[in-house]
Scaffold this motif. Structure first.
Motif, PDB file in Angstrom:
ATOM      1  N   LEU A 100       0.839  -1.194   0.000  1.00  0.00           N
ATOM      2  CA  LEU A 100       0.000   0.000   0.000  1.00  0.00           C
ATOM      3  C   LEU A 100       0.877   1.248   0.000  1.00  0.00           C
ATOM      4  CD1 LEU A 100      -2.343  -1.192   2.860  1.00  0.00           C
ATOM      5  CD2 LEU A 100      -3.036  -1.022   0.471  1.00  0.00           C
ATOM      6  N   TYR A 101       0.446   2.254  -0.760  1.00  0.00           N
ATOM      7  CA  TYR A 101       1.163   3.526  -0.784  1.00  0.00           C
ATOM      8  C   TYR A 101       0.164   4.678  -0.707  1.00  0.00           C
ATOM      9  CZ  TYR A 101       5.300   1.003  -2.501  1.00  0.00           C
ATOM     10  OH  TYR A 101       6.365   0.143  -2.639  1.00  0.00           O
ATOM     11  N   ALA A 102       0.584   5.746  -0.037  1.00  0.00           N
ATOM     12  CA  ALA A 102      -0.172   6.995  -0.064  1.00  0.00           C
ATOM     13  C   ALA A 102       0.816   8.144   0.088  1.00  0.00           C
ATOM     14  CB  ALA A 102      -1.218   7.040   1.054  1.00  0.00           C
ATOM     15  N   ALA A 103       0.401   9.316  -0.354  1.00  0.00           N
ATOM     16  CA  ALA A 103       1.280  10.481  -0.330  1.00  0.00           C
ATOM     17  C   ALA A 103       1.138  11.256   0.977  1.00  0.00           C
ATOM     18  CB  ALA A 103       0.954  11.392  -1.516  1.00  0.00           C
ATOM     19  N   GLU A 104       2.194  11.951   1.337  1.00  0.00           N
ATOM     20  CA  GLU A 104       2.195  12.755   2.562  1.00  0.00           C
ATOM     21  C   GLU A 104       1.053  13.757   2.588  1.00  0.00           C
ATOM     22  OE1 GLU A 104       5.075  16.054   4.823  1.00  0.00           O
ATOM     23  OE2 GLU A 104       5.678  15.166   2.904  1.00  0.00           O
ATOM     24  N   PHE A 105       0.747  14.362   1.455  1.00  0.00           N
ATOM     25  CA  PHE A 105      -0.265  15.405   1.418  1.00  0.00           C
ATOM     26  C   PHE A 105      -1.686  14.867   1.255  1.00  0.00           C
ATOM     27  CE2 PHE A 105       3.581  17.743  -0.053  1.00  0.00           C
ATOM     28  CZ  PHE A 105       3.658  18.626   1.015  1.00  0.00           C
ATOM     29  N   GLU A 106      -1.836  13.548   1.252  1.00  0.00           N
ATOM     30  CA  GLU A 106      -3.180  12.962   1.152  1.00  0.00           C
ATOM     31  C   GLU A 106      -3.805  12.795   2.539  1.00  0.00           C
ATOM     32  OE1 GLU A 106      -3.610  10.340  -2.751  1.00  0.00           O
ATOM     33  OE2 GLU A 106      -2.009   9.552  -1.467  1.00  0.00           O
ATOM     34  N   GLN A 107      -3.792  13.879   3.288  1.00  0.00           N
ATOM     35  CA  GLN A 107      -4.434  13.948   4.592  1.00  0.00           C
ATOM     36  C   GLN A 107      -4.947  15.364   4.776  1.00  0.00           C
ATOM     37  OE1 GLN A 107      -1.627  13.694   7.941  1.00  0.00           O
ATOM     38  NE2 GLN A 107       0.050  13.742   6.445  1.00  0.00           N
ATOM     39  N   ILE A 108      -5.929  15.515   5.638  1.00  0.00           N
ATOM     40  CA  ILE A 108      -6.570  16.819   5.815  1.00  0.00           C
ATOM     41  C   ILE A 108      -5.789  17.653   6.819  1.00  0.00           C
ATOM     42  CG2 ILE A 108      -8.679  18.006   6.507  1.00  0.00           C
ATOM     43  CD1 ILE A 108     -10.227  15.512   5.638  1.00  0.00           C
ATOM     44  N   LYS A 109      -5.130  18.664   6.295  1.00  0.00           N
ATOM     45  CA  LYS A 109      -4.395  19.623   7.100  1.00  0.00           C
ATOM     46  C   LYS A 109      -4.430  20.971   6.397  1.00  0.00           C
ATOM     47  CE  LYS A 109      -0.923  16.776   9.500  1.00  0.00           C
ATOM     48  NZ  LYS A 109       0.547  16.601   9.725  1.00  0.00           N
ATOM     49  N   MET A 127       5.817   6.405  -6.514  1.00  0.00           N
ATOM     50  CA  MET A 127       5.282   5.172  -5.967  1.00  0.00           C
ATOM     51  C   MET A 127       5.708   3.954  -6.767  1.00  0.00           C
ATOM     52  SD  MET A 127       2.892   2.577  -6.509  1.00  0.00           S
ATOM     53  CE  MET A 127       2.026   3.290  -7.899  1.00  0.00           C
ATOM     54  N   ILE A 128       5.516   4.006  -8.082  1.00  0.00           N
ATOM     55  CA  ILE A 128       5.787   2.813  -8.892  1.00  0.00           C
ATOM     56  C   ILE A 128       7.278   2.527  -8.957  1.00  0.00           C
ATOM     57  CG2 ILE A 128       5.890   3.968 -11.146  1.00  0.00           C
ATOM     58  CD1 ILE A 128       4.276   0.539 -10.273  1.00  0.00           C
ATOM     59  N   SER A 129       8.117   3.566  -8.903  1.00  0.00           N
ATOM     60  CA  SER A 129       9.559   3.334  -8.864  1.00  0.00           C
ATOM     61  C   SER A 129       9.938   2.545  -7.617  1.00  0.00           C
ATOM     62  CB  SER A 129      10.319   4.665  -8.889  1.00  0.00           C
ATOM     63  OG  SER A 129      10.100   5.352 -10.100  1.00  0.00           O
ATOM     64  N   ARG A 130       9.416   2.953  -6.474  1.00  0.00           N
ATOM     65  CA  ARG A 130       9.685   2.253  -5.223  1.00  0.00           C
ATOM     66  C   ARG A 130       9.140   0.828  -5.255  1.00  0.00           C
ATOM     67  NH1 ARG A 130       9.569   7.556  -4.125  1.00  0.00           N
ATOM     68  NH2 ARG A 130      10.614   8.387  -2.271  1.00  0.00           N
ATOM     69  N   ALA A 131       7.929   0.690  -5.766  1.00  0.00           N
ATOM     70  CA  ALA A 131       7.280  -0.620  -5.766  1.00  0.00           C
ATOM     71  C   ALA A 131       8.037  -1.621  -6.626  1.00  0.00           C
ATOM     72  CB  ALA A 131       5.837  -0.484  -6.247  1.00  0.00           C
ATOM     73  N   LEU A 132       8.475  -1.201  -7.790  1.00  0.00           N
ATOM     74  CA  LEU A 132       9.160  -2.121  -8.697  1.00  0.00           C
ATOM     75  C   LEU A 132      10.512  -2.563  -8.129  1.00  0.00           C
ATOM     76  CD1 LEU A 132       8.395  -0.482 -12.163  1.00  0.00           C
ATOM     77  CD2 LEU A 132       7.264  -2.451 -11.107  1.00  0.00           C
ATOM     78  N   VAL A 133      11.257  -1.612  -7.568  1.00  0.00           N
ATOM     79  CA  VAL A 133      12.552  -1.958  -6.981  1.00  0.00           C
ATOM     80  C   VAL A 133      12.356  -2.931  -5.807  1.00  0.00           C
ATOM     81  CG1 VAL A 133      14.518  -1.044  -5.686  1.00  0.00           C
ATOM     82  CG2 VAL A 133      13.709   0.147  -7.725  1.00  0.00           C
TER      83      VAL A 133
END
Length: 299
Positions: free
Chosen positions: A223-232, A281-287
């Motif tokens: 699972l991946y999500a971005a730092e800014f994908e939260q309510i702030k 995300m996909i770069s990290r996932a593939l490696v």
């Protein structure tokens, strides 16, 4: 003199416009027409073969990616560049899942990637709901299981035990739906910023239904999500839903079931938002999930 130059420029532009330029094609790619028998919707299946394909008897992993219009050429480029010929990332076949030909991308993905017909429930439209129809994920998953995957396995030299799925946003929601209904469809699920908020977090209800009937869930889930994908407060932070929080709860819930066959991890990617996170995300996932023969080289 200036008038003459302007006329000459316009004449040159007209010549360029009238000239027919050949379309540029991605090398080693193939397009298959594969309409869905269960719905009659017309899709294409895009297949990309790495340079090493067919040079040995070894069957390669195969990665199925939703939202192919965007993700297919991107993953191809990242694998060919970052993969370093198999040194950093193992060579694999890419299968792009196109949108339905009769639909625009928004309508196609909103219907095919979501689990419930939220409009039929009388829910009010919001900024998150912009398409004409929703709730076709079960039929689309059936299409993948009964047509797309068998077609790929029978026509390409790929490993049937190394099927990966990657989806972002609604595509990640589709992946979660398949994981909790027919988990053996794929061996590895890469769920990027999954829209677990959809229909009052219906996916968590589906998880409860699965847990009530099963004692195991055999799959590898990243699972991946971005730092800014939260309510702030802040320009890049989310305004309506916290995809990051939902992802962490989803991971915690699945881990609490203690399924013997489940491997699940999550990662927050710093300094990215919902629109920018996919390449990182996909770069990290593939490696991580398809490591090459090594040693790793940064270039």
């Amino acid at each position: 003199m200036k008038f003459f130059i302007t006329l000459l420029a316009l004449f040159s532009l007209n010549l360029v416009a009238e000239e027919q330029f050949p379309a540029w094609e991605l090398p080693n790619t193939q397009v298959h027409q594969l309409p869905a028998k269960n719905t009659g919707r017309h899709y294409e299946v895009w297949v990309e073969l790495p340079p090493s394909y067919g040079k040995t008897d070894r069957k390669l992993p195969v990665l199925f990616v939703s939202d192919a219009n965007y993700a297919f050429p991107l993953i191809r480029s990242i694998r060919n560049r970052l993969g370093a010929g198999g040194q950093n990332i193992e060579d694999f076949v890419i299968v792009g899942l196109s949108y339905a030909k009769a639909d625009n991308p928004t309508d196609s993905r909103s219907l095919d990637y979501t689990p419930t017909d939220i409009l039929a429930k009388g829910k009010k439209r919001s900024k998150n709901l912009t398409a004409k129809a929703y709730g076709g994920a079960a039929l689309y998953a059936e299409y993948l299981q009964q047509q797309v995957i068998p077609f790929v396995l029978s026509n390409y030299k790929v490993d049937p035990k190394r099927k990966l799925f990657v989806g972002h946003s609604y595509g990640g929601l589709l992946g979660a739906h398949i994981l909790l209904t027919q988990p053996d469809t794929f061996d590895t699920y890469i769920l990027s910023s999954p829209s677990l908020w959809f229909d009052d977090k219906f996916m968590f209800k589906l998880e409860q239904q699965y847990a009530a009937k099963h004692t195991d869930l055999t799959a590898k889930v990243q699972l991946y999500a971005a730092e800014f994908e939260q309510i702030k407060q802040g320009e890049r932070y989310a305004k309506r839903v916290s995809i990051l929080e939902d992802m962490l709860v989803f991971e915690k819930t699945l881990k609490s079931r203690n399924y013997p066959g489940l491997q699940i991890q999550s990662q927050m990617i710093a300094d990215e938002d919902h629109l920018s996170v996919f390449p990182s995300m996909i770069s990290r996932a593939l490696v991580k999930l398809l490591p090459g023969h090594g040693p790793y080289t940064p270039g």
